[in-house]
Every structure is written in C-alpha cells, then in structure tokens.
Design a protein around this motif. Structure first.
Motif, PDB file in Angstrom:
ATOM      1  N   GLU A 169       0.829  -1.212   0.000  1.00  0.00           N
ATOM      2  CA  GLU A 169       0.000   0.000   0.000  1.00  0.00           C
ATOM      3  C   GLU A 169       0.860   1.257   0.000  1.00  0.00           C
ATOM      4  O   GLU A 169       0.484   2.272  -0.601  1.00  0.00           O
ATOM      5  N   PHE A 170       2.016   1.200   0.637  1.00  0.00           N
ATOM      6  CA  PHE A 170       2.904   2.366   0.610  1.00  0.00           C
ATOM      7  C   PHE A 170       3.492   2.555  -0.789  1.00  0.00           C
ATOM      8  O   PHE A 170       3.564   3.681  -1.304  1.00  0.00           O
ATOM      9  N   ILE A 171       3.902   1.452  -1.431  1.00  0.00           N
ATOM     10  CA  ILE A 171       4.495   1.553  -2.771  1.00  0.00           C
ATOM     11  C   ILE A 171       3.466   1.992  -3.806  1.00  0.00           C
ATOM     12  O   ILE A 171       3.741   2.857  -4.654  1.00  0.00           O
ATOM     13  N   LEU A 172       2.252   1.409  -3.742  1.00  0.00           N
ATOM     14  CA  LEU A 172       1.238   1.680  -4.769  1.00  0.00           C
ATOM     15  C   LEU A 172       0.480   2.984  -4.535  1.00  0.00           C
ATOM     16  O   LEU A 172       0.177   3.713  -5.479  1.00  0.00           O
ATOM     17  N   PHE A 173       0.153   3.282  -3.260  1.00  0.00           N
ATOM     18  CA  PHE A 173      -0.740   4.413  -2.976  1.00  0.00           C
ATOM     19  C   PHE A 173      -0.136   5.426  -2.007  1.00  0.00           C
ATOM     20  O   PHE A 173      -0.837   6.356  -1.581  1.00  0.00           O
ATOM     21  N   ARG A 174       1.136   5.220  -1.633  1.00  0.00           N
ATOM     22  CA  ARG A 174       1.801   6.109  -0.668  1.00  0.00           C
ATOM     23  C   ARG A 174       0.994   6.212   0.640  1.00  0.00           C
ATOM     24  O   ARG A 174       0.942   7.265   1.276  1.00  0.00           O
ATOM     25  N   LYS A 175       0.402   5.108   1.023  1.00  0.00           N
ATOM     26  CA  LYS A 175      -0.406   5.066   2.247  1.00  0.00           C
ATOM     27  C   LYS A 175       0.492   4.724   3.426  1.00  0.00           C
ATOM     28  O   LYS A 175       1.159   3.688   3.439  1.00  0.00           O
ATOM     29  N   ARG A 176       0.509   5.612   4.431  1.00  0.00           N
ATOM     30  CA  ARG A 176       1.378   5.414   5.587  1.00  0.00           C
ATOM     31  C   ARG A 176       0.583   4.844   6.759  1.00  0.00           C
ATOM     32  O   ARG A 176      -0.619   5.092   6.893  1.00  0.00           O
ATOM     33  N   VAL A 177       1.273   4.091   7.598  1.00  0.00           N
ATOM     34  CA  VAL A 177       0.675   3.501   8.794  1.00  0.00           C
ATOM     35  C   VAL A 177       1.359   4.102  10.007  1.00  0.00           C
ATOM     36  O   VAL A 177       2.593   4.231  10.042  1.00  0.00           O
ATOM     37  N   SER A 178       0.565   4.477  10.999  1.00  0.00           N
ATOM     38  CA  SER A 178       1.114   5.095  12.202  1.00  0.00           C
ATOM     39  C   SER A 178       1.966   4.100  12.987  1.00  0.00           C
ATOM     40  O   SER A 178       1.794   2.878  12.883  1.00  0.00           O
ATOM     41  N   PHE A 179       2.882   4.645  13.785  1.00  0.00           N
ATOM     42  CA  PHE A 179       3.753   3.795  14.597  1.00  0.00           C
ATOM     43  C   PHE A 179       2.936   2.956  15.569  1.00  0.00           C
ATOM     44  O   PHE A 179       3.263   1.786  15.823  1.00  0.00           O
ATOM     45  N   GLN A 180       1.858   3.519  16.108  1.00  0.00           N
ATOM     46  CA  GLN A 180       1.007   2.788  17.054  1.00  0.00           C
ATOM     47  C   GLN A 180       0.375   1.565  16.389  1.00  0.00           C
ATOM     48  O   GLN A 180       0.310   0.485  16.985  1.00  0.00           O
ATOM     49  N   LYS A 181      -0.064   1.732  15.130  1.00  0.00           N
ATOM     50  CA  LYS A 181      -0.676   0.608  14.422  1.00  0.00           C
ATOM     51  C   LYS A 181       0.366  -0.435  14.058  1.00  0.00           C
ATOM     52  O   LYS A 181       0.098  -1.649  14.108  1.00  0.00           O
ATOM     53  N   VAL A 182       1.570   0.005  13.682  1.00  0.00           N
ATOM     54  CA  VAL A 182       2.648  -0.947  13.387  1.00  0.00           C
ATOM     55  C   VAL A 182       2.958  -1.776  14.626  1.00  0.00           C
ATOM     56  O   VAL A 182       3.153  -3.008  14.550  1.00  0.00           O
ATOM     57  N   LEU A 183       2.999  -1.118  15.781  1.00  0.00           N
ATOM     58  CA  LEU A 183       3.273  -1.820  17.034  1.00  0.00           C
ATOM     59  C   LEU A 183       2.174  -2.831  17.342  1.00  0.00           C
ATOM     60  O   LEU A 183       2.458  -3.977  17.732  1.00  0.00           O
ATOM     61  N   ALA A 184       0.914  -2.422  17.132  1.00  0.00           N
ATOM     62  CA  ALA A 184      -0.206  -3.332  17.392  1.00  0.00           C
ATOM     63  C   ALA A 184      -0.171  -4.535  16.461  1.00  0.00           C
ATOM     64  O   ALA A 184      -0.382  -5.677  16.872  1.00  0.00           O
ATOM     65  N   LEU A 185       0.117  -4.294  15.169  1.00  0.00           N
ATOM     66  CA  LEU A 185       0.201  -5.397  14.203  1.00  0.00           C
ATOM     67  C   LEU A 185       1.352  -6.339  14.535  1.00  0.00           C
ATOM     68  O   LEU A 185       1.249  -7.555  14.351  1.00  0.00           O
ATOM     69  N   SER A 186       2.449  -5.795  15.052  1.00  0.00           N
ATOM     70  CA  SER A 186       3.585  -6.630  15.430  1.00  0.00           C
ATOM     71  C   SER A 186       3.229  -7.537  16.601  1.00  0.00           C
ATOM     72  O   SER A 186       3.570  -8.726  16.610  1.00  0.00           O
ATOM     73  N   VAL A 187       2.505  -6.980  17.584  1.00  0.00           N
ATOM     74  CA  VAL A 187       2.084  -7.784  18.737  1.00  0.00           C
ATOM     75  C   VAL A 187       1.136  -8.893  18.300  1.00  0.00           C
ATOM     76  O   VAL A 187       1.241 -10.045  18.743  1.00  0.00           O
ATOM     77  N   VAL A 188       0.202  -8.566  17.386  1.00  0.00           N
ATOM     78  CA  VAL A 188      -0.723  -9.577  16.865  1.00  0.00           C
ATOM     79  C   VAL A 188       0.037 -10.697  16.173  1.00  0.00           C
ATOM     80  O   VAL A 188      -0.210 -11.892  16.407  1.00  0.00           O
ATOM     81  N   SER A 189       0.981 -10.338  15.310  1.00  0.00           N
ATOM     82  CA  SER A 189       1.736 -11.342  14.551  1.00  0.00           C
ATOM     83  C   SER A 189       2.554 -12.240  15.472  1.00  0.00           C
ATOM     84  O   SER A 189       2.583 -13.470  15.305  1.00  0.00           O
ATOM     85  N   ILE A 190       3.201 -11.641  16.464  1.00  0.00           N
ATOM     86  CA  ILE A 190       3.994 -12.439  17.412  1.00  0.00           C
ATOM     87  C   ILE A 190       3.083 -13.361  18.221  1.00  0.00           C
ATOM     88  O   ILE A 190       3.396 -14.539  18.445  1.00  0.00           O
ATOM     89  N   GLY A 191       1.930 -12.835  18.648  1.00  0.00           N
ATOM     90  CA  GLY A 191       0.987 -13.644  19.413  1.00  0.00           C
ATOM     91  C   GLY A 191       0.482 -14.842  18.627  1.00  0.00           C
ATOM     92  O   GLY A 191       0.399 -15.958  19.149  1.00  0.00           O
ATOM     93  N   VAL A 192       0.163 -14.621  17.351  1.00  0.00           N
ATOM     94  CA  VAL A 192      -0.310 -15.722  16.498  1.00  0.00           C
ATOM     95  C   VAL A 192       0.811 -16.729  16.264  1.00  0.00           C
ATOM     96  O   VAL A 192       0.588 -17.948  16.266  1.00  0.00           O
ATOM     97  N   ALA A 193       2.023 -16.239  16.070  1.00  0.00           N
ATOM     98  CA  ALA A 193       3.166 -17.137  15.866  1.00  0.00           C
ATOM     99  C   ALA A 193       3.375 -18.036  17.082  1.00  0.00           C
ATOM    100  O   ALA A 193       3.601 -19.248  16.956  1.00  0.00           O
ATOM    101  N   VAL A 194       3.293 -17.449  18.263  1.00  0.00           N
ATOM    102  CA  VAL A 194       3.439 -18.238  19.497  1.00  0.00           C
ATOM    103  C   VAL A 194       2.286 -19.218  19.650  1.00  0.00           C
ATOM    104  O   VAL A 194       2.466 -20.367  20.063  1.00  0.00           O
ATOM    105  N   ALA A 195       1.071 -18.787  19.289  1.00  0.00           N
ATOM    106  CA  ALA A 195      -0.116 -19.632  19.454  1.00  0.00           C
ATOM    107  C   ALA A 195      -0.089 -20.851  18.545  1.00  0.00           C
ATOM    108  O   ALA A 195      -0.573 -21.919  18.912  1.00  0.00           O
TER     109      ALA A 195
END
Length: 344
Positions: A169-195
């Motif tokens: 989305e950043f490459i195609l539409f220059r859509k940026r994601v806030s640091f807070q959302k990046v942090l939340a997505l990282s926690v979700v991904s790590i949680g799913v990986a552990v699960a």
C-alpha cells in the motif's frame, strides 16, 4: 308506495355504485403506489450508486467482518476435510468448482435482474484483469497450501501477509501507517506465531507454495478494497466481472499444480455433496470477503484472519479439551486482545 320504493332502490343503487367506484379507485391508487415503490426499489438495486448505498447501509464493518469470520472458519475446516479424509487431491480443481458455482449463482441473479450494475464511471480493464489473475493465484495456492500443510502452518503463513500489505500500500498508494498501528500489528503477529508454534506440520513443496501465496494474497486484498472504496464497485458486481478471468487462469494452473486423474475420483453422493457444500461456502467466502474489504481495509481484513486463528485454537481448548500448551494459549489470548483493539 310502489313508486317510492323504486325511487329508494334507485337511490341506494346509485350510492352503492359510487362507493364501489371509490373503492376501486382507492385500490387502483394503492396498487399504483405499490408499483411505484417496487419500481423505485428495483431501480435502486440495479443502479451502481443505489446498490452501493444499500450495501453500505446493510453491511457495515461489523456485519461484514462477522459474516466473513463465520464463513472463513467453516470453509477452512470443510476444505481440510475434503482434501484430507475425502481424498480429493485436486486443490486447484476444487477452487475452480468454487468459482464456477459462484458464477452460476450470479448468472441467475443477472437473469432475474437482481445483480447490481457496474459503476457509471468505467474502470480500466487492466485493473479488472489484475484482480482476476491474483484471485486465481491467491485462492488456488491457498488450497494447495492447505492440502500439504497443517492448519497451524497455513495460518502462520498469513502472518507474512500483514507486512506485505503495509509495504504494498505504501508503494502503490503512498499510504502510511502510524507507529502505534505498526506496534499493534507486530504484537498480533507475534501472538499468532506463538499460538500456532505447536502445529507447524508442513511439506517442503507446501511451504514453497505458502511463500508464493503471500504476495498474491496481499495484492488481492488491496485491489478488492481499493476498487470498491475508490471506484464505487459493489461486491457482487465486481465478482461478476472478474470471475470469468479467474476461471480461465485456474484452468491454466491445473496442469501445473493438480495431479492427473480427477475423472477417476469416486464421485459418489457423499463426496459430491461435500464438494458442493464447500463450493457454496466458497461463494459465501468470496462475497463476505469482498463486503469486508469494501467496508474496512486490507489490513483490517488480514487482522481478522489472525483473530480467527486464535479463536479456533482457544475454542478447541475450551470446548473440546485440546491442550496446545500454556505458551500457545497465552500467545492466543495476547493476540486476541490486540486484534480487538486493532479491529475497533
């Protein structure tokens, strides 16, 4: 006396005729009003703008995500059953059956004039072609991955889709994601990986397919969301335009990814019924996924997939007594809490 009785009867008959005419007139007006309402509703559903308004009104984010969540859980379990216990070892052909039934159902809606029209502003054919192609690869490779890998590994591969969507989305539409959302997505991904770490049974070829599936899946979600939100497509109208393209490329993929011998498969009543049930769920999954992507975003939709993974794992623990381990349960709970904050 006789004359007065005749005059009375004549007077009564005239009043009765007036009343009957009035009733006929009222009935005609009501019928005309009903036809006008019916015609207005028909025009509202047939026009692209009207159908888009109705879709937004009836299928908001909560309804669309819930619909997609329920169908997704059902079709993953059903497809795993068909590709495993039923022994239907043709994942691309199974995907072809899904889209063929979807096209058939939409053709019926088109014949009875219930299929929404495309937007008045024309969309570039290259955009529709790209969506049709990535749909064939995304859904087809997903079923191939499900055939060779465990459900846990299949869901684990979805973790990589999240950063892929953010980057694309950043490459195609220059859509940026806030640091807070990046942090939340990282926690979700790590949680799913552990699960899901305790259920990582995979085949080397299946792992290669899972990796190859990541990019088409990310682009597929982005295109669905963008075409509906930016160019006012409805879910069914966009499905109707792109499904023939998807069917064509699934036919191209069959000789490469499906083994020979599909005609020699035991097409008995039970097996055929299971495959048709999977096809119905496939249509509902495509429709509900399109509704969810039109109402939210590609990132939200992929987070819903992670939410689904954790719900399945915890549901097995609480309802069926399965024991994936304390670490997996803690990872699932962490991911669920963070998913909820991300989705809301």
């Amino acid at each position: 006396m006789l004359c007065s009785r005749r005059m009375f009867n004549l007077f009564v008959s005239k009043n009765v005729r007036k009343i009957l005419k009035r009733k006929d007139s009222d009935a005609g007006e009501r019928g005309k009003a009903l036809e006008e309402v019916r015609g207005a509703l028909f025009n509202e559903l047939r026009s692209s703008e009207g159908a888009r308004r109705q879709q937004q009104r009836l299928c908001g984010p909560t309804v669309a995500l819930t619909f997609n969540f329920l169908v997704s859980v059902g079709i993953i379990l059903m497809n795993k059953l068909i590709l495993g216990k039923v022994g239907f070892n043709y994942p691309i052909f199974l995907t072809f059956i899904h889209y063929a039934l979807s096209w058939f159902l939409m053709a019926i809606l088109n014949v009875i004039s219930l299929l929404p029209a495309p937007p008045t502003k024309s969309t570039r054919f290259t955009s529709l072609l790209a969506l049709g192609i990535v749909m064939s690869f995304s859904t087809g490779l997903a079923n191939v991955s499900l055939k060779y890998n465990s459900v846990g590994f299949y869901q684990m591969a979805k973790i990589a889709v999240t950063p892929s969507i953010v980057v694309a989305e950043f490459i195609l539409f220059r859509k940026r994601v806030s640091f807070q959302k990046v942090l939340a997505l990282s926690v979700v991904s790590i949680g799913v990986a552990v699960a899901t770490v305790t259920d990582l049974q995979f085949h080397f070829f299946g792992a290669c397919v899972a990796v190859a599936w990541i990019i088409p899946s990310a682009v597929n979600k982005i295109l669905w969301s963008n075409l509906q939100q930016q160019e006012n497509w409805t879910a069914l109208a966009l499905m109707w335009k792109t499904t023939p393209i998807t069917l064509f490329f699934l036919v191209v993929l069959m000789p490469w990814l499906d083994p020979p011998g599909v005609l020699s498969f035991s097409w008995n009543f039970n097996n055929t019924s299971a495959i048709l049930m999977s096809a119905v769920l496939g249509f509902l999954l495509q429709w509900s996924g399109a509704l969810a992507l039109g109402a939210t975003s590609a990132v939200t939709h992929v987070v819903l997939g992670q939410f689904k993974t954790c719900v399945i794992l915890l549901g097995g623990y609480f309802l069926f007594g399965s024991n994936p381990g304390t670490i997996s349960i803690c990872g699932a709970i962490t991911a669920l809490v963070e998913c909820q904050s991300t989705l809301t």
